[in-house]
Motif scaffolding. Structure first.
Motif, PDB file in Angstrom:
ATOM      1  N   GLY A 163       0.816  -1.289  -0.033  1.00  0.00           N
ATOM      2  CA  GLY A 163      -0.171  -0.121   0.061  1.00  0.00           C
ATOM      3  C   GLY A 163       0.864   1.246   0.034  1.00  0.00           C
ATOM      4  O   GLY A 163       1.928   1.343  -0.036  1.00  0.00           O
ATOM      5  N   ARG A 164       0.209   2.335   0.000  1.00  0.00           N
ATOM      6  CA  ARG A 164       0.850   3.409  -0.167  1.00  0.00           C
ATOM      7  C   ARG A 164       1.042   4.102   1.303  1.00  0.00           C
ATOM      8  O   ARG A 164       0.261   4.095   2.027  1.00  0.00           O
ATOM      9  CB  ARG A 164      -0.031   4.755  -0.876  1.00  0.00           C
ATOM     10  N   PRO A 165       2.307   4.635   1.519  1.00  0.00           N
ATOM     11  CA  PRO A 165       2.324   5.215   2.992  1.00  0.00           C
ATOM     12  C   PRO A 165       1.392   6.304   3.135  1.00  0.00           C
ATOM     13  O   PRO A 165       1.020   6.958   2.276  1.00  0.00           O
ATOM     14  CB  PRO A 165       3.743   5.836   2.896  1.00  0.00           C
ATOM     15  N   GLU A 175       7.890  12.440   0.243  1.00  0.00           N
ATOM     16  CA  GLU A 175       6.286  12.325   0.575  1.00  0.00           C
ATOM     17  C   GLU A 175       5.423  12.270  -0.638  1.00  0.00           C
ATOM     18  O   GLU A 175       4.201  12.421  -0.197  1.00  0.00           O
ATOM     19  CB  GLU A 175       6.075  13.596   1.423  1.00  0.00           C
ATOM     20  N   HIS A 176       5.780  12.621  -1.642  1.00  0.00           N
ATOM     21  CA  HIS A 176       4.963  12.856  -2.615  1.00  0.00           C
ATOM     22  C   HIS A 176       4.110  11.700  -2.955  1.00  0.00           C
ATOM     23  O   HIS A 176       4.575  10.338  -2.715  1.00  0.00           O
ATOM     24  CB  HIS A 176       5.698  12.805  -4.135  1.00  0.00           C
ATOM     25  N   PRO A 177       2.764  11.879  -3.187  1.00  0.00           N
ATOM     26  CA  PRO A 177       1.807  10.838  -3.046  1.00  0.00           C
ATOM     27  C   PRO A 177       2.233   9.788  -4.365  1.00  0.00           C
ATOM     28  O   PRO A 177       1.620   8.633  -4.213  1.00  0.00           O
ATOM     29  CB  PRO A 177       0.714  11.411  -3.324  1.00  0.00           C
ATOM     30  N   SER A 178       2.929   9.850  -5.168  1.00  0.00           N
ATOM     31  CA  SER A 178       2.896   8.969  -6.447  1.00  0.00           C
ATOM     32  C   SER A 178       4.260   7.896  -5.910  1.00  0.00           C
ATOM     33  O   SER A 178       4.174   7.037  -6.447  1.00  0.00           O
ATOM     34  CB  SER A 178       3.533   9.782  -7.660  1.00  0.00           C
ATOM     35  N   TYR A 179       4.717   8.160  -4.679  1.00  0.00           N
ATOM     36  CA  TYR A 179       5.820   7.404  -4.338  1.00  0.00           C
ATOM     37  C   TYR A 179       5.287   6.229  -3.630  1.00  0.00           C
ATOM     38  O   TYR A 179       4.489   6.516  -2.319  1.00  0.00           O
ATOM     39  CB  TYR A 179       6.960   8.128  -3.516  1.00  0.00           C
ATOM     40  N   THR A 213       4.632   8.616 -18.519  1.00  0.00           N
ATOM     41  CA  THR A 213       4.932   8.195 -17.241  1.00  0.00           C
ATOM     42  C   THR A 213       4.810   6.657 -16.877  1.00  0.00           C
ATOM     43  O   THR A 213       4.231   5.942 -17.559  1.00  0.00           O
ATOM     44  CB  THR A 213       3.917   8.824 -16.019  1.00  0.00           C
ATOM     45  N   PHE A 214       5.872   6.040 -16.066  1.00  0.00           N
ATOM     46  CA  PHE A 214       5.577   4.717 -15.597  1.00  0.00           C
ATOM     47  C   PHE A 214       5.987   4.571 -14.168  1.00  0.00           C
ATOM     48  O   PHE A 214       6.605   5.368 -13.563  1.00  0.00           O
ATOM     49  CB  PHE A 214       6.224   3.968 -16.706  1.00  0.00           C
ATOM     50  N   ALA A 215       5.972   3.362 -13.767  1.00  0.00           N
ATOM     51  CA  ALA A 215       6.538   2.898 -12.278  1.00  0.00           C
ATOM     52  C   ALA A 215       7.864   2.545 -12.561  1.00  0.00           C
ATOM     53  O   ALA A 215       8.084   1.363 -13.023  1.00  0.00           O
ATOM     54  CB  ALA A 215       5.507   1.900 -11.569  1.00  0.00           C
ATOM     55  N   THR A 217       5.683   5.722  -8.713  1.00  0.00           N
ATOM     56  CA  THR A 217       4.486   5.134  -9.798  1.00  0.00           C
ATOM     57  C   THR A 217       4.111   5.867 -10.772  1.00  0.00           C
ATOM     58  O   THR A 217       3.435   5.466 -11.806  1.00  0.00           O
ATOM     59  CB  THR A 217       3.280   4.694  -8.900  1.00  0.00           C
ATOM     60  N   ALA A 218       4.625   7.098 -11.049  1.00  0.00           N
ATOM     61  CA  ALA A 218       4.314   8.285 -11.995  1.00  0.00           C
ATOM     62  C   ALA A 218       5.389   8.933 -12.403  1.00  0.00           C
ATOM     63  O   ALA A 218       5.617   9.878 -12.570  1.00  0.00           O
ATOM     64  CB  ALA A 218       3.094   9.223 -11.813  1.00  0.00           C
TER      65      ALA A 218
END
Length: 390
Positions: free
Chosen positions: A6-8, A163-167, A211-213, A173-174
């Motif tokens: 999951g995402r932090p 802290e970026h939500p894509s991490y 973009t990709f992960a 992930t983006a």
């Protein structure tokens, strides 16, 4: 390693699951590296630098064994305090092995009369791939731990965990390759200007919004090394054409009715894409191919067969300054051995390619080189997006 925790910030249950998953992998991986080092000729393992790495692995295994033995006896990491202590051990492990490859290179350099270049390349290929996985597993949990704490402060973490939500941990992930290319190109151009007094032009085309992960640190390393080669060739040949980087996102592979992929990436020999039996990703994970094209005159035919060897580089210490000497044929191990000193060298085609290829292949991608001698070089970097790893 999975990104399904999951995402932090993670819940206590997910954080403990991540810790126990990490614990289940690392001791085995470390033990295999110890065995691989033991399989080297005794006189090589006796070298102070190789012996130092061997002892580092023994130390790292010894600090993990109490946790592993407890887990095997039915007492896994089950409290947040246990998880904090385990993460501190992981941080020590990651720090211990930071300079493993340069130190090993120095050791092999000193033992060159006792081990062949082919054996060195084979060992470093296997060792680097294993090291990438080991560090990634450890760094991923460390990043998840620190980004899941209420007192989270990025500067307190021993590994990047934005802290970026894509991490998710160390995985973006983006991730936008064009931004990484711009950043790395600026860095390499600065080195060029310092060494040569000239900055090659770069042009990015294709689909720059792709973009990709992927793991940003890995992409930055690969792109920096590939741009060093392209910029160096461009400056030395006094080419007026810019280095052109094309970004091409890959569509998911189509499947046959039976579920088998309609298109399969072939396992081919050195210099082409290959998996080396490392297939951790779903074939349908979105990926991207990046082509780096220069008009720097191409790679000399007498150099081309050696570009994947760790014991070869076109940079020579006899040149007037790093990277100025053309296809002289030096020692890539020397370049790797001095890589940890922080020098900003534009050299050299050789060691950067096998190291970069190892990073790309770990996630099922690869690097292919097409050279037109007297004209220029195309380097194709194929990257598969990070999915669920087992």
């Amino acid at each position: 390693m999975q990104i399904e925790h999951g995402r932090p910030p993670l819940s206590e249950k997910s954080l403990l699951s991540s810790a126990n998953f990490t614990l289940s992998l690392l001791p085995i991986r470390l033990a295999r590296r110890i065995q691989a080092l033991r399989n080297l000729p005794y006189i090589v393992v006796s070298n102070p630098n190789v012996s130092r790495i061997y002892n580092n692995y023994l130390h790292s295994l010894s600090i993990l064994l109490p946790y592993w033995q407890a887990a095997s006896q039915g007492h896994p990491i089950s409290t947040l305090q246990d998880e904090i202590e385990f993460t501190n051990v992981l941080a020590e492990l990651v720090a211990t092995h930071t300079d493993t490859i340069p130190i090993l290179a120095k050791g092999f350099l000193e033992c060159r009369r006792y081990i062949s270049p082919a054996e060195v390349t084979r060992f470093l290929d296997e060792h680097l791939r294993a090291r990438i996985g080991t560090r990634l597993v450890g760094e991923q949990h460390i990043a998840l731990h620190f980004s899941s704490q209420p007192h989270f402060a990025p500067e307190d973490s021993p590994t990047p965990c934005p802290e970026h939500p894509s991490y998710i941990g160390v995985i973006d992930t983006a991730l936008k390759p064009s931004l990484t290319i711009d950043s790395c190109a600026g860095f390499v151009a600065d080195i060029c200007e310092l060494r040569y007094g000239s900055r090659p032009q770069i042009y990015v085309d294709g689909e720059p919004d792709t973009t990709f992960a992927f793991v940003p640190m890995h992409l930055e390393y690969i792109v920096t090394e590939l741009l060093k080669n392209a910029f160096r060739a461009t400056v030395e040949s006094r080419a007026r054409e810019p280095v052109v980087v094309t970004i091409a996102p890959e569509p998911p592979l189509k499947e046959q009715p039976g579920g088998a992929p309609l298109i399969k990436q072939p396992d081919t020999d050195r210099g082409q894409f290959r998996s080396d039996a490392i297939k951790p990703l779903d074939d349908n994970a979105p990926g991207v191919t990046i082509r780096i094209r220069d008009r720097g005159g191409g790679i000399s035919p007498d150099v081309l067969p050696n570009i994947w060897s760790y014991s070869f580089t076109t940079f020579s210490d006899d040149d007037g300054f790093p990277g100025s000497g053309g296809n002289t044929g030096g020692d890539g191990l020397s370049a790797i051995a001095t890589a940890s000193t922080g020098g900003s060298s534009i050299a050299g085609l050789g060691y950067g390619l096998p190291l970069s290829r190892a990073y790309a292949e770990y996630f099922g991608g690869g690097i292919a080189v097409q050279s037109l001698y007297g004209w220029g070089t195309d380097v194709y970097l194929r990257l598969k997006g990070v999915g669920n790893l087992n």
